[in-house]
Design a protein around this motif. Structure first.
Motif, PDB file in Angstrom:
ATOM      1  N   ASN A   3      66.552 115.050  77.724  1.00  0.00           N
ATOM      2  CA  ASN A   3      66.960 114.133  76.726  1.00  0.00           C
ATOM      3  C   ASN A   3      66.964 114.873  75.396  1.00  0.00           C
ATOM      4  O   ASN A   3      65.826 115.628  74.934  1.00  0.00           O
ATOM      5  CB  ASN A   3      66.043 112.842  77.034  1.00  0.00           C
ATOM      6  N   PRO A   4      67.794 114.627  74.489  1.00  0.00           N
ATOM      7  CA  PRO A   4      67.868 115.244  73.316  1.00  0.00           C
ATOM      8  C   PRO A   4      66.688 114.905  72.326  1.00  0.00           C
ATOM      9  O   PRO A   4      66.047 115.783  71.636  1.00  0.00           O
ATOM     10  CB  PRO A   4      69.223 114.781  72.588  1.00  0.00           C
ATOM     11  N   LEU A   5      66.288 113.713  72.647  1.00  0.00           N
ATOM     12  CA  LEU A   5      65.118 113.320  71.602  1.00  0.00           C
ATOM     13  C   LEU A   5      63.701 114.085  72.330  1.00  0.00           C
ATOM     14  O   LEU A   5      63.101 114.389  71.459  1.00  0.00           O
ATOM     15  CB  LEU A   5      64.679 111.778  71.548  1.00  0.00           C
ATOM     16  N   ASP A   6      63.763 114.287  73.453  1.00  0.00           N
ATOM     17  CA  ASP A   6      62.573 115.012  74.057  1.00  0.00           C
ATOM     18  C   ASP A   6      62.622 116.442  73.470  1.00  0.00           C
ATOM     19  O   ASP A   6      61.604 117.112  73.174  1.00  0.00           O
ATOM     20  CB  ASP A   6      62.725 115.099  75.520  1.00  0.00           C
ATOM     21  N   GLU A   7      63.763 117.004  73.431  1.00  0.00           N
ATOM     22  CA  GLU A   7      64.109 118.323  72.831  1.00  0.00           C
ATOM     23  C   GLU A   7      63.527 118.442  71.592  1.00  0.00           C
ATOM     24  O   GLU A   7      62.946 119.340  71.041  1.00  0.00           O
ATOM     25  CB  GLU A   7      65.491 118.811  73.246  1.00  0.00           C
ATOM     26  N   TYR A  12      59.540 120.062  67.389  1.00  0.00           N
ATOM     27  CA  TYR A  12      58.845 119.697  66.101  1.00  0.00           C
ATOM     28  C   TYR A  12      57.356 119.222  66.277  1.00  0.00           C
ATOM     29  O   TYR A  12      56.706 119.284  65.210  1.00  0.00           O
ATOM     30  CB  TYR A  12      59.637 118.879  65.274  1.00  0.00           C
ATOM     31  N   ASN A  13      57.011 119.029  67.343  1.00  0.00           N
ATOM     32  CA  ASN A  13      55.685 118.536  67.728  1.00  0.00           C
ATOM     33  C   ASN A  13      54.855 119.930  67.695  1.00  0.00           C
ATOM     34  O   ASN A  13      54.686 120.566  68.815  1.00  0.00           O
ATOM     35  CB  ASN A  13      55.450 118.025  69.013  1.00  0.00           C
ATOM     36  N   TYR A  58      53.177 107.700  74.704  1.00  0.00           N
ATOM     37  CA  TYR A  58      53.353 106.786  73.324  1.00  0.00           C
ATOM     38  C   TYR A  58      53.779 107.868  72.357  1.00  0.00           C
ATOM     39  O   TYR A  58      54.261 107.544  71.207  1.00  0.00           O
ATOM     40  CB  TYR A  58      52.056 106.336  73.220  1.00  0.00           C
ATOM     41  N   ALA A  59      53.244 109.071  72.338  1.00  0.00           N
ATOM     42  CA  ALA A  59      53.575 109.963  71.107  1.00  0.00           C
ATOM     43  C   ALA A  59      54.973 110.296  71.192  1.00  0.00           C
ATOM     44  O   ALA A  59      55.695 110.132  70.076  1.00  0.00           O
ATOM     45  CB  ALA A  59      52.807 111.331  71.270  1.00  0.00           C
ATOM     46  N   LYS A  60      55.602 110.563  72.238  1.00  0.00           N
ATOM     47  CA  LYS A  60      57.228 110.718  72.282  1.00  0.00           C
ATOM     48  C   LYS A  60      57.834 109.296  71.911  1.00  0.00           C
ATOM     49  O   LYS A  60      58.846 109.315  71.397  1.00  0.00           O
ATOM     50  CB  LYS A  60      57.795 111.209  73.724  1.00  0.00           C
ATOM     51  N   GLU A  61      57.159 108.142  72.257  1.00  0.00           N
ATOM     52  CA  GLU A  61      57.993 106.927  72.031  1.00  0.00           C
ATOM     53  C   GLU A  61      57.910 106.688  70.613  1.00  0.00           C
ATOM     54  O   GLU A  61      58.769 106.375  69.890  1.00  0.00           O
ATOM     55  CB  GLU A  61      57.163 106.037  72.921  1.00  0.00           C
ATOM     56  N   SER A  62      56.879 107.037  70.108  1.00  0.00           N
ATOM     57  CA  SER A  62      56.852 106.843  68.465  1.00  0.00           C
ATOM     58  C   SER A  62      57.669 108.035  67.814  1.00  0.00           C
ATOM     59  O   SER A  62      58.027 107.528  66.593  1.00  0.00           O
ATOM     60  CB  SER A  62      55.232 107.348  68.142  1.00  0.00           C
ATOM     61  N   PHE A  63      57.841 109.200  68.398  1.00  0.00           N
ATOM     62  CA  PHE A  63      58.734 109.864  67.625  1.00  0.00           C
ATOM     63  C   PHE A  63      60.063 109.604  67.712  1.00  0.00           C
ATOM     64  O   PHE A  63      60.994 109.654  66.811  1.00  0.00           O
ATOM     65  CB  PHE A  63      58.728 111.430  68.507  1.00  0.00           C
ATOM     66  N   ALA A  64      60.391 108.777  68.983  1.00  0.00           N
ATOM     67  CA  ALA A  64      61.921 108.370  68.973  1.00  0.00           C
ATOM     68  C   ALA A  64      62.229 107.264  68.128  1.00  0.00           C
ATOM     69  O   ALA A  64      63.203 107.240  67.458  1.00  0.00           O
ATOM     70  CB  ALA A  64      62.014 108.054  70.626  1.00  0.00           C
ATOM     71  N   CYS A  65      61.141 106.435  68.202  1.00  0.00           N
ATOM     72  CA  CYS A  65      61.351 105.174  67.108  1.00  0.00           C
ATOM     73  C   CYS A  65      61.384 105.647  65.718  1.00  0.00           C
ATOM     74  O   CYS A  65      62.081 105.358  64.795  1.00  0.00           O
ATOM     75  CB  CYS A  65      60.144 104.392  67.213  1.00  0.00           C
ATOM     76  N   ALA A  70      65.085 106.568  61.234  1.00  0.00           N
ATOM     77  CA  ALA A  70      65.526 107.476  60.073  1.00  0.00           C
ATOM     78  C   ALA A  70      67.190 107.541  60.147  1.00  0.00           C
ATOM     79  O   ALA A  70      68.011 107.604  59.142  1.00  0.00           O
ATOM     80  CB  ALA A  70      65.075 108.753  60.315  1.00  0.00           C
ATOM     81  N   TRP A  71      67.669 107.455  61.276  1.00  0.00           N
ATOM     82  CA  TRP A  71      69.057 107.389  61.690  1.00  0.00           C
ATOM     83  C   TRP A  71      69.975 106.210  61.044  1.00  0.00           C
ATOM     84  O   TRP A  71      70.777 106.403  60.494  1.00  0.00           O
ATOM     85  CB  TRP A  71      69.492 107.834  63.121  1.00  0.00           C
TER      86      TRP A  71
END
Length: 107
Positions: A3-7, A12-13, A58-65, A70-71
Motif C-alpha cells: 500500500n502506498p501509505l504503508d510505503e 518516514y518512520n 494504530y501507529a500506521k492508522e494514525s499516520f494514514a489519518c 494534510a491532503w
C-alpha cells in the motif's frame, strides 16, 4: 504490492527506542525467562506480540489519518488558489510550500 501509505510510513518512520528503556525491558525479559516455566513464557510472549501488533497497527492508522488530513487541507488550499495543481505546492521532499504572494492572492 505494498500500500502506498504503508510505503510512506516505512520511509518516514524513524522511531528509535530509548537505549535505557530497551535495557530495562531486556533485563525484565531475562528475569521472566528464568522464573517461569515454558508454557507461561509462551503465554507472556504471545501477549507481548499481540500488544506490539496492535501498537503497530494504530501507529500506521494514525499516520494514514494525518496524511489524508494534510491532503484534504492541500486540496482545499488548491480550491482557493486554482491557478496551480496541489502537487505544485509540494517541495521534492514532500513538504508544503507557499510561493511568495500566495497569501496576498487570498486578500
Amino acid at each position: 504490492m505494498q500500500n502506498p501509505l504503508d510505503e510512506l510510513y516505512d520511509r518516514y518512520n524513524r522511531f528509535v527506542p530509548d537505549a535505557e528503556i530497551q535495557k530495562k525491558i531486556e533485563a525484565c525479559h531475562q528475569q521472566l525467562i528464568r522464573s517461569l516455566e515454558k508454557p507461561e513464557r509462551k503465554l507472556i510472549l504471545q501477549i507481548i506480540d499481540g500488544k506490539d501488533m496492535i501498537s503497530g497497527f494504530y501507529a500506521k492508522e494514525s499516520f494514514a489519518c494525518g496524511f489524508w488530513l494534510a491532503w484534504r487541507l492541500l486540496s482545499q488550499l488548491h480550491h482557493y488558489q486554482s491557478d496551480r495543481p496541489p502537487e505544485e505546492s509540494l517541495k521534492e521532499n514532500g513538504r508544503f510550500i507557499m510561493r511568495e504572494g500566495d497569501a496576498a492572492d487570498e486578500a
